[in-house]
Design a protein around this motif. Structure first.
Motif, PDB file in Angstrom:
ATOM      1  N   GLY A 101       0.811  -1.214   0.000  1.00 25.31           N
ATOM      2  CA  GLY A 101       0.000   0.000   0.000  1.00 25.31           C
ATOM      3  C   GLY A 101       0.841   1.260   0.000  1.00 25.31           C
ATOM      4  N   ALA A 102       1.950   1.255   0.759  1.00 29.06           N
ATOM      5  CA  ALA A 102       2.804   2.439   0.853  1.00 29.06           C
ATOM      6  C   ALA A 102       3.424   2.784  -0.489  1.00 29.06           C
ATOM      7  CB  ALA A 102       3.886   2.214   1.905  1.00 29.06           C
ATOM      8  N   PHE A 103       3.886   1.772  -1.224  1.00 26.82           N
ATOM      9  CA  PHE A 103       4.547   2.073  -2.490  1.00 26.82           C
ATOM     10  C   PHE A 103       3.548   2.321  -3.615  1.00 26.82           C
ATOM     11  CE2 PHE A 103       8.202   0.816  -0.122  1.00 26.82           C
ATOM     12  CZ  PHE A 103       9.200   1.616  -0.665  1.00 26.82           C
ATOM     13  N   ARG A 104       2.344   1.809  -3.497  1.00 24.67           N
ATOM     14  CA  ARG A 104       1.298   2.214  -4.431  1.00 24.67           C
ATOM     15  C   ARG A 104       0.981   3.699  -4.214  1.00 24.67           C
ATOM     16  NH1 ARG A 104      -2.658  -0.746  -2.763  1.00 24.67           N
ATOM     17  NH2 ARG A 104      -2.152  -2.564  -4.041  1.00 24.67           N
ATOM     18  N   PHE A 105       0.902   4.094  -2.953  1.00 23.74           N
ATOM     19  CA  PHE A 105       0.675   5.494  -2.591  1.00 23.74           C
ATOM     20  C   PHE A 105       1.784   6.379  -3.172  1.00 23.74           C
ATOM     21  CE2 PHE A 105       1.781   8.981   0.265  1.00 23.74           C
ATOM     22  CZ  PHE A 105       0.576   9.608   0.501  1.00 23.74           C
ATOM     23  N   LEU A 106       3.051   5.927  -3.055  1.00 24.17           N
ATOM     24  CA  LEU A 106       4.190   6.706  -3.555  1.00 24.17           C
ATOM     25  C   LEU A 106       4.147   6.824  -5.068  1.00 24.17           C
ATOM     26  CD1 LEU A 106       6.917   8.095  -3.100  1.00 24.17           C
ATOM     27  CD2 LEU A 106       7.996   5.843  -3.129  1.00 24.17           C
ATOM     28  N   ARG A 107       3.848   5.731  -5.775  1.00 20.90           N
ATOM     29  CA  ARG A 107       3.793   5.774  -7.241  1.00 20.90           C
ATOM     30  C   ARG A 107       2.701   6.720  -7.723  1.00 20.90           C
ATOM     31  NH1 ARG A 107       4.556   0.152  -6.739  1.00 20.90           N
ATOM     32  NH2 ARG A 107       2.321  -0.190  -7.023  1.00 20.90           N
ATOM     33  N   GLU A 108       1.530   6.655  -7.104  1.00 30.55           N
ATOM     34  CA  GLU A 108       0.422   7.511  -7.521  1.00 30.55           C
ATOM     35  C   GLU A 108       0.736   8.983  -7.269  1.00 30.55           C
ATOM     36  OE1 GLU A 108      -2.853   5.932  -5.359  1.00 30.55           O
ATOM     37  OE2 GLU A 108      -3.124   4.177  -6.688  1.00 30.55           O
ATOM     38  N   ALA A 109       1.349   9.271  -6.108  1.00 30.45           N
ATOM     39  CA  ALA A 109       1.693  10.661  -5.798  1.00 30.45           C
ATOM     40  C   ALA A 109       2.763  11.189  -6.754  1.00 30.45           C
ATOM     41  CB  ALA A 109       2.184  10.765  -4.356  1.00 30.45           C
ATOM     42  N   ALA A 110       3.740  10.352  -7.099  1.00 29.44           N
ATOM     43  CA  ALA A 110       4.786  10.768  -8.024  1.00 29.44           C
ATOM     44  C   ALA A 110       4.223  10.987  -9.427  1.00 29.44           C
ATOM     45  CB  ALA A 110       5.906   9.725  -8.046  1.00 29.44           C
ATOM     46  N   SER A 111       3.277  10.152  -9.837  1.00 25.95           N
ATOM     47  CA  SER A 111       2.655  10.312 -11.153  1.00 25.95           C
ATOM     48  C   SER A 111       1.891  11.629 -11.226  1.00 25.95           C
ATOM     49  CB  SER A 111       1.713   9.137 -11.438  1.00 25.95           C
ATOM     50  OG  SER A 111       2.428   7.927 -11.517  1.00 25.95           O
ATOM     51  N   ARG A 112       1.177  11.961 -10.165  1.00 26.34           N
ATOM     52  CA  ARG A 112       0.458  13.247 -10.146  1.00 26.34           C
ATOM     53  C   ARG A 112       1.440  14.410 -10.221  1.00 26.34           C
ATOM     54  NH1 ARG A 112      -2.569  10.594  -6.140  1.00 26.34           N
ATOM     55  NH2 ARG A 112      -1.457  11.724  -4.510  1.00 26.34           N
ATOM     56  N   ALA A 113       2.558  14.294  -9.504  1.00 27.28           N
ATOM     57  CA  ALA A 113       3.556  15.367  -9.519  1.00 27.28           C
ATOM     58  C   ALA A 113       4.139  15.551 -10.918  1.00 27.28           C
ATOM     59  CB  ALA A 113       4.669  15.051  -8.517  1.00 27.28           C
ATOM     60  N   ASP A 114       4.367  14.454 -11.631  1.00 25.69           N
ATOM     61  CA  ASP A 114       4.885  14.553 -12.994  1.00 25.69           C
ATOM     62  C   ASP A 114       3.880  15.239 -13.911  1.00 25.69           C
ATOM     63  OD1 ASP A 114       7.353  13.472 -12.525  1.00 25.69           O
ATOM     64  OD2 ASP A 114       6.778  11.420 -13.048  1.00 25.69           O
ATOM     65  N   LEU A 115       2.600  14.906 -13.762  1.00 26.08           N
ATOM     66  CA  LEU A 115       1.567  15.543 -14.582  1.00 26.08           C
ATOM     67  C   LEU A 115       1.483  17.039 -14.294  1.00 26.08           C
ATOM     68  CD1 LEU A 115      -1.279  12.855 -14.403  1.00 26.08           C
ATOM     69  CD2 LEU A 115       0.158  13.417 -16.376  1.00 26.08           C
ATOM     70  N   GLU A 116       1.744  17.410 -13.047  1.00 22.99           N
ATOM     71  CA  GLU A 116       1.696  18.825 -12.662  1.00 22.99           C
ATOM     72  C   GLU A 116       3.033  19.523 -12.877  1.00 22.99           C
ATOM     73  OE1 GLU A 116       0.597  18.523  -8.606  1.00 22.99           O
ATOM     74  OE2 GLU A 116      -1.434  17.759  -9.015  1.00 22.99           O
ATOM     75  N   SER A 117       4.008  18.773 -13.406  1.00 28.42           N
ATOM     76  CA  SER A 117       5.361  19.297 -13.691  1.00 28.42           C
ATOM     77  C   SER A 117       6.080  19.809 -12.446  1.00 28.42           C
ATOM     78  CB  SER A 117       5.284  20.434 -14.734  1.00 28.42           C
ATOM     79  OG  SER A 117       4.745  19.951 -15.948  1.00 28.42           O
ATOM     80  N   GLY A 130       7.638  17.603 -10.406  1.00 29.40           N
ATOM     81  CA  GLY A 130       8.748  16.678 -10.179  1.00 29.40           C
ATOM     82  C   GLY A 130       8.470  15.692  -9.056  1.00 29.40           C
ATOM     83  N   TRP A 131       9.024  14.501  -9.203  1.00 30.66           N
ATOM     84  CA  TRP A 131       8.792  13.451  -8.223  1.00 30.66           C
ATOM     85  C   TRP A 131       9.715  13.573  -7.006  1.00 30.66           C
ATOM     86  CZ3 TRP A 131      13.193  10.774  -7.204  1.00 30.66           C
ATOM     87  CH2 TRP A 131      14.189  10.790  -8.186  1.00 30.66           C
ATOM     88  N   GLN A 132      10.792  14.372  -7.121  1.00 34.33           N
ATOM     89  CA  GLN A 132      11.784  14.420  -6.041  1.00 34.33           C
ATOM     90  C   GLN A 132      11.182  14.926  -4.726  1.00 34.33           C
ATOM     91  OE1 GLN A 132      12.329  15.501  -9.152  1.00 34.33           O
ATOM     92  NE2 GLN A 132      14.344  14.832  -9.886  1.00 34.33           N
ATOM     93  N   GLY A 133      10.311  15.930  -4.807  1.00 34.57           N
ATOM     94  CA  GLY A 133       9.688  16.442  -3.587  1.00 34.57           C
ATOM     95  C   GLY A 133       8.781  15.416  -2.933  1.00 34.57           C
ATOM     96  N   ILE A 134       8.073  14.638  -3.760  1.00 37.98           N
ATOM     97  CA  ILE A 134       7.226  13.560  -3.245  1.00 37.98           C
ATOM     98  C   ILE A 134       8.085  12.511  -2.551  1.00 37.98           C
ATOM     99  CG2 ILE A 134       5.674  11.688  -3.886  1.00 37.98           C
ATOM    100  CD1 ILE A 134       4.355  14.401  -4.051  1.00 37.98           C
ATOM    101  N   MET A 135       9.207  12.164  -3.166  1.00 32.19           N
ATOM    102  CA  MET A 135      10.101  11.178  -2.570  1.00 32.19           C
ATOM    103  C   MET A 135      10.683  11.694  -1.259  1.00 32.19           C
ATOM    104  SD  MET A 135      11.245   8.139  -2.999  1.00 32.19           S
ATOM    105  CE  MET A 135      12.545   7.042  -2.444  1.00 32.19           C
ATOM    106  N   ASN A 136      11.047  12.974  -1.217  1.00 33.35           N
ATOM    107  CA  ASN A 136      11.574  13.554   0.022  1.00 33.35           C
ATOM    108  C   ASN A 136      10.540  13.479   1.143  1.00 33.35           C
ATOM    109  OD1 ASN A 136      13.882  14.162  -1.388  1.00 33.35           O
ATOM    110  ND2 ASN A 136      13.406  16.338  -1.638  1.00 33.35           N
ATOM    111  N   GLY A 137       9.283  13.754   0.795  1.00 34.62           N
ATOM    112  CA  GLY A 137       8.221  13.669   1.791  1.00 34.62           C
ATOM    113  C   GLY A 137       8.002  12.249   2.275  1.00 34.62           C
TER     114      GLY A 137
END
Length: 461
Positions: A253-269, A271-278
């Motif tokens: 569940g945690a890594f599904r959550f991370l993938r979905e959040a990173a995908s949204r960040a990419d769509l919003e331009s 970047g995934w790095q801030g999501i990963m830091n969080g």
């Protein structure tokens, strides 16, 4: 950087018999950082001995893999004082030696990445200054190799220096970085043209790029067992992006959550790095709640890709890597090395065994943090430490105290605790842990000095 004396002392005239004694084993970045924190946080006199068989202080060891020239943290994250987060940047701007060598970065100096040589100079400078401000502390540098640690009958710890010599300490800090093992630096032989570099992490990439930059090697085969390579930092530093949604408590569940959040960040331009830091800021709580089965699954299936996004290359190094791959100067192979020979490696890929010939082979694979060394084995046998479930280090708490020695002054600092504390191999985390450990030690070190008749350290050194 070479120590001038193996017997140097900050206050030879002080009677050491009445001082609490502290040992730091290792003089890489983690060991030097621990010493700086002790100088700043322990408010009473003490006697410190820093052990390392190497005369050279390698600040790079324990930041990235040993001997790496790539610092993967930005200038803004490299201060050795948690209370002065811009200390390294200000030192770069004012130090005469480095003022003319500052890296020009469109986002500003605090977002830049600097060579390890510069950071080493800064850390050693702060170490020297902190020592100068503590004339009440005795400091010695021991060149003996520490072979074992055990409980001392009179309290504290018995530190063995070879088969004969044993010395008692009230507190011991293990600061051996990624473990006490031989330096793997290898120089290309005359006429060498091709190389195999084994490993898919920062250190392996750094070595591969360094071989090409020296123009002595024209072709490198980079072998990554998982097939993953480090990702890139964002062009400018980003903070932690933490969503309001709770992270699921299971690995899946945690890594599904991370993938979905990173995908949204990419769509919003963004970047995934801030999501990963969080996500990393929550990783320790998540790890503590995982079952042993989930932790084992993480090691088998998730750790490699997690590390490739956690340990990132500076953008310019990432670009150099992929330019070399595109040009054919670096070929990346996924698989496992079964055997290393003088003229290449025996390589196991999905298609079967292959022989990869090479004039030079450099092994940069991540290994457990020296838990198979005699020193750390002695701790485990004595019941003073426990291997973590990933078998990459020792079980520790946030301050680095070993599970079995939590109340008795035994600490395993930095990368040694990587299996318990995600990200503890990065500079900001090592700095914070060092200061936390020193503050903790300060709370009871005075009582230790009162309750023991302390014997002299290093009478026969």
């Amino acid at each position: 950087m070479t120590l001038l004396s193996s017997r140097s002392s900050n206050s030879e005239s002080r009677d050491a018999d009445h001082l609490a004694r502290i040992a730091i084993i290792g003089r890489g970045f983690t060991g030097i950082m621990t010493a700086i924190a002790l100088f700043k946080r322990v408010d009473r006199p003490f006697h410190l001995v820093m052990f390392d068989p190497r005369a050279k202080i390698d600040i790079g060891e324990g930041i990235s893999q040993p001997a790496s020239t790539v610092l993967t943290s930005r200038v803004r994250d490299l201060s050795v004082d948690p209370g002065l987060p811009d200390d390294f940047r200000r030192w770069l701007e004012t130090d005469d030696t480095w003022r003319d060598r500052l890296i020009s970065d469109p986002a500003g100096l605090e977002h830049a990445f600097v060579p390890g040589e510069i950071f080493s100079t800064y850390v050693y400078k702060r170490f020297s200054e902190a020592l100068t401000h503590r004339p009440d502390v005795i400091v010695q540098f021991g060149s003996d190799a520490v072979t074992a640690i055990d409980r001392h009958p009179g309290g504290g710890y018995s530190v063995s220096l070879g088969a004969e010599q044993r010395t008692r300490f009230d507190a011991v800090f293990l600061a051996t970085g990624y473990g006490m093992r031989e330096n793997s630096d290898v120089a290309p032989a005359v006429g060498a043209q091709s190389a195999v570099v084994i490993g898919g992490g920062i250190h392996a990439v750094d070595r591969a790029l360094g071989l090409l930059a020296d123009a002595k090697i024209s072709h490198v085969t980079l072998i990554s067992e998982s097939g993953f390579l480090p990702q890139s930092h964002a062009p400018a530093a980003v903070g932690s992006v933490v969503t309001d949604q709770p992270v699921p408590g299971t690995l899946r569940g945690a890594f599904r959550f991370l993938r979905e959040a990173a995908s949204r960040a990419d769509l919003e331009s963004s970047g995934w790095q801030g999501i990963m830091n969080g996500f990393r800021s929550r990783a320790r709580d998540l790890w503590a709640g995982l079952t042993p089965e989930e932790r084992a699954r993480f090691k088998r299936h998730v750790k490699a890709i997690y590390d490739s996004h956690r340990n990132r290359l500076p953008p310019q190094h990432y670009q150099r890597l992929h330019h070399a791959i595109a040009s054919g100067a670096i070929i990346v192979r996924k698989g496992k090395v079964d055997r290393i020979a003088t003229n290449g490696v025996l390589f196991s890929a999905s298609t079967g065994l292959e022989v990869l010939p090479a004039d030079l082979t450099i092994d940069c694979r991540f290994r457990p943090s020296g838990t198979d060394s005699p020193l750390l084995r002695s701790l485990i046998v004595a019941g003073l430490a426990t291997r973590d479930e990933l078998e990459i280090g020792i079980v520790v708490d946030e301050s680095g105290r070993t599970k079995s020695g939590a109340l008795h002054g035994l600490f395993a600092m930095g990368p040694l605790g990587l299996g318990s504390l995600p990200d503890i191999d990065l500079v900001p985390q090592i700095v914070s842990q060092s200061h936390a450990a020193a503050s903790l030690l300060n709370g009871w070190i005075g009582e230790v000095a009162k309750t023991h008749d302390v014997v002299k350290v290093f009478d026969d050194v």
